[in-house]
Design a protein around this motif. Structure first.
Motif, PDB file in Angstrom:
ATOM      1  N   ILE A   1       7.138  -4.525  -6.685  1.00 57.89           N
ATOM      2  CA  ILE A   1       6.535  -3.791  -5.565  1.00 57.89           C
ATOM      3  C   ILE A   1       6.590  -2.302  -5.903  1.00 57.89           C
ATOM      4  CG2 ILE A   1       8.627  -3.375  -4.207  1.00 57.89           C
ATOM      5  CD1 ILE A   1       7.013  -4.494  -1.757  1.00 57.89           C
ATOM      6  N   PRO A   2       5.669  -1.481  -5.376  1.00 61.83           N
ATOM      7  CA  PRO A   2       5.709  -0.035  -5.664  1.00 61.83           C
ATOM      8  C   PRO A   2       6.872   0.651  -4.958  1.00 61.83           C
ATOM      9  CG  PRO A   2       3.923  -0.510  -4.147  1.00 61.83           C
ATOM     10  CD  PRO A   2       4.469  -1.835  -4.584  1.00 61.83           C
ATOM     11  N   VAL A   3       8.045   0.584  -5.572  1.00 64.94           N
ATOM     12  CA  VAL A   3       9.294   1.007  -4.917  1.00 64.94           C
ATOM     13  C   VAL A   3       9.366   2.499  -4.636  1.00 64.94           C
ATOM     14  CG1 VAL A   3      10.606  -0.928  -5.850  1.00 64.94           C
ATOM     15  CG2 VAL A   3      10.457   1.198  -7.168  1.00 64.94           C
ATOM     16  N   HIS A   4       8.556   3.305  -5.321  1.00 65.13           N
ATOM     17  CA  HIS A   4       8.631   4.750  -5.117  1.00 65.13           C
ATOM     18  C   HIS A   4       7.628   5.244  -4.080  1.00 65.13           C
ATOM     19  CE1 HIS A   4      11.562   5.069  -8.246  1.00 65.13           C
ATOM     20  NE2 HIS A   4      10.772   4.477  -9.102  1.00 65.13           N
ATOM     21  N   ALA A   5       6.906   4.328  -3.457  1.00 71.44           N
ATOM     22  CA  ALA A   5       6.026   4.692  -2.340  1.00 71.44           C
ATOM     23  C   ALA A   5       6.826   4.620  -1.042  1.00 71.44           C
ATOM     24  CB  ALA A   5       4.841   3.741  -2.275  1.00 71.44           C
ATOM     25  N   LYS A   6       6.523   5.525  -0.131  1.00 73.64           N
ATOM     26  CA  LYS A   6       7.140   5.441   1.207  1.00 73.64           C
ATOM     27  C   LYS A   6       6.214   4.571   2.044  1.00 73.64           C
ATOM     28  CE  LYS A   6       9.553   8.266   4.639  1.00 73.64           C
ATOM     29  NZ  LYS A   6      10.874   7.665   4.382  1.00 73.64           N
ATOM     30  N   ALA A   7       6.320   3.274   1.814  1.00 73.08           N
ATOM     31  CA  ALA A   7       5.394   2.296   2.380  1.00 73.08           C
ATOM     32  C   ALA A   7       6.078   1.476   3.463  1.00 73.08           C
ATOM     33  CB  ALA A   7       4.884   1.371   1.281  1.00 73.08           C
TER      34      ALA A   7
ATOM     35  N   VAL B   1       8.434  15.108  12.795  1.00 71.68           N
ATOM     36  CA  VAL B   1       6.999  14.992  12.552  1.00 71.68           C
ATOM     37  C   VAL B   1       6.737  13.709  11.771  1.00 71.68           C
ATOM     38  CG1 VAL B   1       4.960  16.082  11.529  1.00 71.68           C
ATOM     39  CG2 VAL B   1       6.805  17.515  12.474  1.00 71.68           C
ATOM     40  N   ARG B   2       5.955  12.812  12.342  1.00 68.02           N
ATOM     41  CA  ARG B   2       5.619  11.551  11.675  1.00 68.02           C
ATOM     42  C   ARG B   2       4.142  11.543  11.323  1.00 68.02           C
ATOM     43  NH1 ARG B   2       7.654   6.345  11.514  1.00 68.02           N
ATOM     44  NH2 ARG B   2       9.581   7.497  11.069  1.00 68.02           N
ATOM     45  N   VAL B   3       3.859  11.414  10.027  1.00 67.44           N
ATOM     46  CA  VAL B   3       2.481  11.312   9.530  1.00 67.44           C
ATOM     47  C   VAL B   3       2.287   9.894   9.022  1.00 67.44           C
ATOM     48  CG1 VAL B   3       0.730  12.318   8.048  1.00 67.44           C
ATOM     49  CG2 VAL B   3       2.653  13.726   8.808  1.00 67.44           C
ATOM     50  N   LEU B   4       1.273   9.219   9.509  1.00 66.17           N
ATOM     51  CA  LEU B   4       1.025   7.818   9.172  1.00 66.17           C
ATOM     52  C   LEU B   4      -0.391   7.658   8.620  1.00 66.17           C
ATOM     53  CD1 LEU B   4       1.996   4.795   9.419  1.00 66.17           C
ATOM     54  CD2 LEU B   4       0.845   4.797  11.651  1.00 66.17           C
TER      55      LEU B   4
ATOM     56  N   GLU C   1       5.237   9.532   6.296  1.00 61.11           N
ATOM     57  CA  GLU C   1       6.227  10.563   6.010  1.00 61.11           C
ATOM     58  C   GLU C   1       6.962  10.897   7.301  1.00 61.11           C
ATOM     59  OE1 GLU C   1       7.329  12.270   3.238  1.00 61.11           O
ATOM     60  OE2 GLU C   1       6.157  10.809   2.096  1.00 61.11           O
ATOM     61  N   GLY C   2       8.259  11.092   7.186  1.00 64.31           N
ATOM     62  CA  GLY C   2       9.064  11.604   8.285  1.00 64.31           C
ATOM     63  C   GLY C   2       9.537  12.998   7.899  1.00 64.31           C
ATOM     64  N   GLU C   3       9.275  13.958   8.744  1.00 69.86           N
ATOM     65  CA  GLU C   3       9.599  15.354   8.431  1.00 69.86           C
ATOM     66  C   GLU C   3      10.260  15.996   9.645  1.00 69.86           C
ATOM     67  OE1 GLU C   3       6.011  17.223   6.731  1.00 69.86           O
ATOM     68  OE2 GLU C   3       5.167  15.202   6.581  1.00 69.86           O
ATOM     69  N   ARG C   4      11.000  17.068   9.388  1.00 71.12           N
ATOM     70  CA  ARG C   4      11.616  17.807  10.494  1.00 71.12           C
ATOM     71  C   ARG C   4      11.139  19.254  10.483  1.00 71.12           C
ATOM     72  NH1 ARG C   4      15.835  15.890  13.768  1.00 71.12           N
ATOM     73  NH2 ARG C   4      16.917  14.009  13.014  1.00 71.12           N
ATOM     74  N   ALA C   5      10.856  19.743  11.684  1.00 68.07           N
ATOM     75  CA  ALA C   5      10.548  21.160  11.861  1.00 68.07           C
ATOM     76  C   ALA C   5      11.768  21.857  12.428  1.00 68.07           C
ATOM     77  CB  ALA C   5       9.356  21.340  12.799  1.00 68.07           C
ATOM     78  N   TYR C   6      12.078  23.021  11.889  1.00 65.95           N
ATOM     79  CA  TYR C   6      13.182  23.849  12.370  1.00 65.95           C
ATOM     80  C   TYR C   6      12.621  25.235  12.675  1.00 65.95           C
ATOM     81  CZ  TYR C   6      15.996  20.227  10.033  1.00 65.95           C
ATOM     82  OH  TYR C   6      16.549  19.040   9.612  1.00 65.95           O
ATOM     83  N   ASN C   7      12.886  25.701  13.867  1.00 60.29           N
ATOM     84  CA  ASN C   7      12.382  27.020  14.271  1.00 60.29           C
ATOM     85  C   ASN C   7      10.871  27.137  14.077  1.00 60.29           C
ATOM     86  OD1 ASN C   7      15.046  27.830  14.833  1.00 60.29           O
ATOM     87  ND2 ASN C   7      15.361  28.486  12.709  1.00 60.29           N
TER      88      ASN C   7
END
Length: 288
Positions: A152-158, A95-98, A40-46
């Motif tokens: 392929i599981p296209v809806h996974a963020k793989a 924020v990168r969660v792997l 997952e790629g996420e952004r933190a603000y404040n």
């Protein structure tokens, strides 16, 4: 800036914060050989991660799609992200969660006996497309296509799904473009290498039906924002030649946020009022 393997700070790895440079894995980790990883790629603000829980829920769904039983719950992931963000000392950050299959008893295609591991890293990251955030990005049209859901599981963020994205973006950048636009396996407009795409015509917004690619969290957020403003949003299959009649275009994604597009191949678009308005509204929302 130093390479991503040579920085100060800490990374959350399998339940503890470790020095950034020590957050390593073995060369025989299954994920390195067979792409058994999701992220997952996420952004933190404040100091707050935007739609954090939705990202954690999607992470677990992606891991399930790749038959990787998660050793952590949504609450566990949320606590780990909060701990890592706090340790970073950053307020605005990426924020990168792997999650991946590590090294273990298996080293063939099957990996059921190998542990599922997780890491979280946080770093400062500005506009994903640089100056294009204001001027409008220029996109190439990719040679590759997004695959059928039957392949392929296209809806996974793989991780494995991004192989053709890397190839296509390299070719795009070599042509002086910021990114590339994919068609899907049937030849309809799909998405960019790491962002969803929207078009404007006669005051209505058109966006490809997310039936063979990731239905982005930012995409869903922007669709709801448009509907709340009374803008008609049409999710449908879009033929490439229809781009000649669209007036405006933008990309959405956690990294991309809302980025105007000025050109895709030979098709050009204005950075119009609705594009600027939705970009501004999104910026306000994430910092609320």
């Amino acid at each position: 800036m130093a390479g991503y393997d040579d920085r100060d700070g800490v990374i959350w790895l399998d339940g503890e914060l470790v020095p950034w440079r020590d957050a390593n894995v073995h060369i025989l980790s299954h994920a390195m050989h067979y792409a058994s990883s999701v992220f997952e790629g996420e952004r933190a603000y404040n100091g707050k991660i935007f739609k954090s829980r939705e990202h954690s829920e999607r992470l677990i769904a992606s891991a399930d799609a790749l038959d990787m039983p998660m050793p952590y719950s949504v609450d566990d992931i949320e606590a780990a992200k909060e701990e890592t963000l706090k340790a970073s000392g950053l307020q605005d950050a990426y924020v990168r969660v792997l999650v991946w299959r590590g090294s273990g008893e298996d080293m063939g295609v099957a990996s059921a006996r190998n542990p599922v591991r997780m890491a979280i890293a946080v770093w400062p990251w500005g506009a994903y497309y640089g100056d294009a955030k204001m001027q409008g990005a220029k996109l190439d049209i990719a040679e590759w296509k997004r695959p059928s859901p039957e392949t392929i599981p296209v809806h996974a963020k793989a991780a494995g799904l991004y192989m053709i994205c890397t190839i296509s973006k390299h070719k795009a950048e070599a042509k002086g473009c910021s990114d590339a636009l994919f068609m899907d396996y049937n030849g309809y407009v799909a998405e960019a290498t790491g962002a969803n795409v929207f078009f404007v015509k006669d005051g209505e917004v058109h966006t490809p039906l997310a039936d063979c690619f990731l239905n982005g969290i930012t995409r869903q957020t922007v669709i709801q924002m448009l509907k709340d403003k009374g803008v008609n949003v049409i999710e449908r299959r879009i033929k490439p030649e229809e781009m000649a009649d669209f007036e405006q275009c933008w990309l959405t994604g956690t990294a991309a946020e809302v980025t105007p597009v000025g050109q895709i191949g030979d098709y050009t678009f204005e950075v119009g009022d609705l594009t600027r308005e939705i970009a501004s509204d999104y910026e306000t929302l994430v910092r609320a």
